[in-house]
Motif scaffolding. Structure first.
Motif, PDB file in Angstrom:
ATOM      1  N   MET A 114       2.585   6.906  10.501  1.00  0.00           N
ATOM      2  CA  MET A 114       2.123   6.703   9.124  1.00  0.00           C
ATOM      3  C   MET A 114       1.125   7.784   8.721  1.00  0.00           C
ATOM      4  N   LEU A 115       0.254   8.171   9.634  1.00  0.00           N
ATOM      5  CA  LEU A 115      -0.676   9.259   9.346  1.00  0.00           C
ATOM      6  C   LEU A 115       0.082  10.561   9.091  1.00  0.00           C
ATOM      7  N   ALA A 116       1.048  10.853   9.950  1.00  0.00           N
ATOM      8  CA  ALA A 116       1.818  12.095   9.807  1.00  0.00           C
ATOM      9  C   ALA A 116       2.591  12.124   8.487  1.00  0.00           C
ATOM     10  N   ALA A 117       3.063  10.964   8.056  1.00  0.00           N
ATOM     11  CA  ALA A 117       3.848  10.903   6.816  1.00  0.00           C
ATOM     12  C   ALA A 117       3.023  11.280   5.590  1.00  0.00           C
ATOM     13  N   VAL A 118       1.698  11.182   5.703  1.00  0.00           N
ATOM     14  CA  VAL A 118       0.837  11.576   4.585  1.00  0.00           C
ATOM     15  C   VAL A 118      -0.060  12.759   4.978  1.00  0.00           C
ATOM     16  N   ASP A 119       0.451  13.571   5.924  1.00  0.00           N
ATOM     17  CA  ASP A 119      -0.213  14.813   6.321  1.00  0.00           C
ATOM     18  C   ASP A 119      -1.576  14.620   6.982  1.00  0.00           C
ATOM     19  N   LEU A 142      -2.920  -3.037   6.314  1.00  0.00           N
ATOM     20  CA  LEU A 142      -2.337  -3.937   7.303  1.00  0.00           C
ATOM     21  C   LEU A 142      -2.382  -3.308   8.689  1.00  0.00           C
ATOM     22  N   HIS A 143      -2.633  -4.120   9.677  1.00  0.00           N
ATOM     23  CA  HIS A 143      -2.728  -3.633  11.048  1.00  0.00           C
ATOM     24  C   HIS A 143      -1.348  -3.185  11.528  1.00  0.00           C
ATOM     25  N   PRO A 144      -1.253  -2.047  12.214  1.00  0.00           N
ATOM     26  CA  PRO A 144       0.051  -1.587  12.705  1.00  0.00           C
ATOM     27  C   PRO A 144       0.797  -2.622  13.549  1.00  0.00           C
ATOM     28  N   GLN A 196       6.705  -5.399   5.587  1.00  0.00           N
ATOM     29  CA  GLN A 196       5.425  -5.024   4.993  1.00  0.00           C
ATOM     30  C   GLN A 196       5.121  -3.531   5.119  1.00  0.00           C
ATOM     31  N   LYS A 197       5.969  -2.786   5.818  1.00  0.00           N
ATOM     32  CA  LYS A 197       5.710  -1.356   6.016  1.00  0.00           C
ATOM     33  C   LYS A 197       5.612  -0.566   4.714  1.00  0.00           C
ATOM     34  N   PRO A 198       6.495  -0.806   3.718  1.00  0.00           N
ATOM     35  CA  PRO A 198       6.370  -0.023   2.472  1.00  0.00           C
ATOM     36  C   PRO A 198       5.006  -0.189   1.796  1.00  0.00           C
ATOM     37  N   GLY A 199       4.464  -1.406   1.798  1.00  0.00           N
ATOM     38  CA  GLY A 199       3.146  -1.635   1.210  1.00  0.00           C
ATOM     39  C   GLY A 199       2.059  -0.879   1.956  1.00  0.00           C
ATOM     40  N   ALA A 200       2.149  -0.878   3.272  1.00  0.00           N
ATOM     41  CA  ALA A 200       1.171  -0.154   4.080  1.00  0.00           C
ATOM     42  C   ALA A 200       1.310   1.353   3.861  1.00  0.00           C
ATOM     43  N   PHE A 201       2.536   1.826   3.730  1.00  0.00           N
ATOM     44  CA  PHE A 201       2.745   3.253   3.469  1.00  0.00           C
ATOM     45  C   PHE A 201       2.113   3.640   2.128  1.00  0.00           C
ATOM     46  N   ASP A 202       2.248   2.763   1.127  1.00  0.00           N
ATOM     47  CA  ASP A 202       1.597   3.018  -0.164  1.00  0.00           C
ATOM     48  C   ASP A 202       0.074   3.122  -0.012  1.00  0.00           C
ATOM     49  N   LYS A 224     -15.621  -7.359   3.405  1.00  0.00           N
ATOM     50  CA  LYS A 224     -16.112  -8.639   2.883  1.00  0.00           C
ATOM     51  C   LYS A 224     -15.468  -9.778   3.670  1.00  0.00           C
ATOM     52  N   PRO A 225     -16.243 -10.825   3.945  1.00  0.00           N
ATOM     53  CA  PRO A 225     -15.767 -11.895   4.829  1.00  0.00           C
ATOM     54  C   PRO A 225     -14.530 -12.632   4.321  1.00  0.00           C
ATOM     55  N   ASP A 226     -14.366 -12.710   3.013  1.00  0.00           N
ATOM     56  CA  ASP A 226     -13.248 -13.496   2.466  1.00  0.00           C
ATOM     57  C   ASP A 226     -12.071 -12.625   2.017  1.00  0.00           C
ATOM     58  N   ILE A 227     -11.954 -11.447   2.570  1.00  0.00           N
ATOM     59  CA  ILE A 227     -10.869 -10.551   2.147  1.00  0.00           C
ATOM     60  C   ILE A 227      -9.516 -11.192   2.428  1.00  0.00           C
ATOM     61  N   LYS A 228      -8.614 -11.013   1.511  1.00  0.00           N
ATOM     62  CA  LYS A 228      -7.233 -11.490   1.658  1.00  0.00           C
ATOM     63  C   LYS A 228      -6.384 -10.247   1.928  1.00  0.00           C
ATOM     64  N   ILE A 229      -6.142  -9.967   3.190  1.00  0.00           N
ATOM     65  CA  ILE A 229      -5.531  -8.697   3.594  1.00  0.00           C
ATOM     66  C   ILE A 229      -4.154  -8.489   2.970  1.00  0.00           C
ATOM     67  N   THR A 230      -3.375  -9.544   2.824  1.00  0.00           N
ATOM     68  CA  THR A 230      -2.029  -9.362   2.264  1.00  0.00           C
ATOM     69  C   THR A 230      -2.075  -9.077   0.761  1.00  0.00           C
ATOM     70  N   LYS A 231      -3.159  -9.446   0.088  1.00  0.00           N
ATOM     71  CA  LYS A 231      -3.277  -9.196  -1.348  1.00  0.00           C
ATOM     72  C   LYS A 231      -4.188  -8.020  -1.672  1.00  0.00           C
ATOM     73  N   GLU A 232      -5.166  -7.753  -0.807  1.00  0.00           N
ATOM     74  CA  GLU A 232      -6.168  -6.743  -1.132  1.00  0.00           C
ATOM     75  C   GLU A 232      -6.043  -5.463  -0.309  1.00  0.00           C
ATOM     76  N   HIS A 233      -4.969  -5.335   0.466  1.00  0.00           N
ATOM     77  CA  HIS A 233      -4.798  -4.066   1.179  1.00  0.00           C
ATOM     78  C   HIS A 233      -4.510  -2.974   0.154  1.00  0.00           C
ATOM     79  N   GLY A 234      -5.052  -1.798   0.432  1.00  0.00           N
ATOM     80  CA  GLY A 234      -4.856  -0.678  -0.489  1.00  0.00           C
ATOM     81  C   GLY A 234      -5.827  -0.644  -1.650  1.00  0.00           C
ATOM     82  N   VAL A 235      -6.720  -1.640  -1.745  1.00  0.00           N
ATOM     83  CA  VAL A 235      -7.730  -1.684  -2.808  1.00  0.00           C
ATOM     84  C   VAL A 235      -9.000  -1.016  -2.283  1.00  0.00           C
ATOM     85  N   PHE A 236      -9.584  -0.143  -3.099  1.00  0.00           N
ATOM     86  CA  PHE A 236     -10.809   0.528  -2.691  1.00  0.00           C
ATOM     87  C   PHE A 236     -12.032  -0.269  -3.135  1.00  0.00           C
TER      88      PHE A 236
END
Length: 194
Positions: A67-72, A157-159, A168-174, A133-145
């Motif tokens: 995933m790192l390599a895919a985004v240089d 998302l964890h590998p 879930q890979k496309p969301g993580a790639f985004d 933050k303690p109440d993070i919802k990883i499936t909804k808030e991943h990719g949010v800064f």
């Protein structure tokens, strides 16, 4: 607080702050450089990490590298570091208990203070809940800064979770594409220069 990376690592490798030290093979302090602008924080070591003393060396690590390599990006970059929030492997890869996380958090805080990254990426729910933050919802808030104490943070998302649930890979790639843009926006160096 330790003033140098080497003194911090040396002390961490001798840690006996919680019961996880009883069953560990190795403390997984992390890898990378002290001048990192981007810090990836993993949840804690699994079996391969415990045996080798490095984070993300198993199948999850192979996926992270892809995933790192895919985004240089790559682990070899001059401004990349990868510590873990928990430095010792919990039995049967269970989540670290709150008291185990508390015992380890000062090591991570010291690492972060020495490195002073511009961007922190939390890999998985456990790291994100502890750091962002303690109440993070990883499936909804991943990719949010988020911004905290002048540092931009994002959870993804964890590998290992992606290996269990490939849909879930496309969301993580985004998330990694957003990260690349944020790096170009905030960091002094571009990865093409490395």
């Amino acid at each position: 607080m330790y003033e140098t990376w080497n003194s911090l690592q040396e002390a961490c490798l001798q840690c006996h702050k919680c019961g996880l030290c009883e069953g560990r093979h190795n403390v997984v302090f992390g890898i990378g450089v002290e001048t990192a602008e981007v810090m990836f924080i993993g949840e804690g070591p699994g079996e391969n990490e415990d045996l080798q003393g490095e984070p993300f060396v198993g199948r999850g690590g192979q996926l992270l590298d892809k995933m790192l390599a895919a985004v240089d990006l790559s682990r070899g970059e001059k401004h990349f570091t990868l510590p873990t929030s928990s430095k010792c492997r919990p039995p049967q890869n269970r989540d670290p208990l709150p008291e185990e996380q508390e015992a380890c958090i000062d090591w991570l805080r010291n690492q972060t203070a020495l490195i002073r990254p511009k961007i922190i990426v939390c890999l998985g729910r456990i790291a994100a809940a502890k750091i962002i933050k303690p109440d993070i919802k990883i499936t909804k808030e991943h990719g949010v800064f988020f911004e905290k104490n002048g540092v931009v943070m994002m959870a993804t998302l964890h590998p290992a979770a992606l290996l269990r649930n490939p849909s879930q890979k496309p969301g993580a790639f985004d998330d990694f594409l957003k990260l690349r843009e944020k790096i170009h926006e905030l960091c002094d160096h571009t990865y093409e220069e490395a």
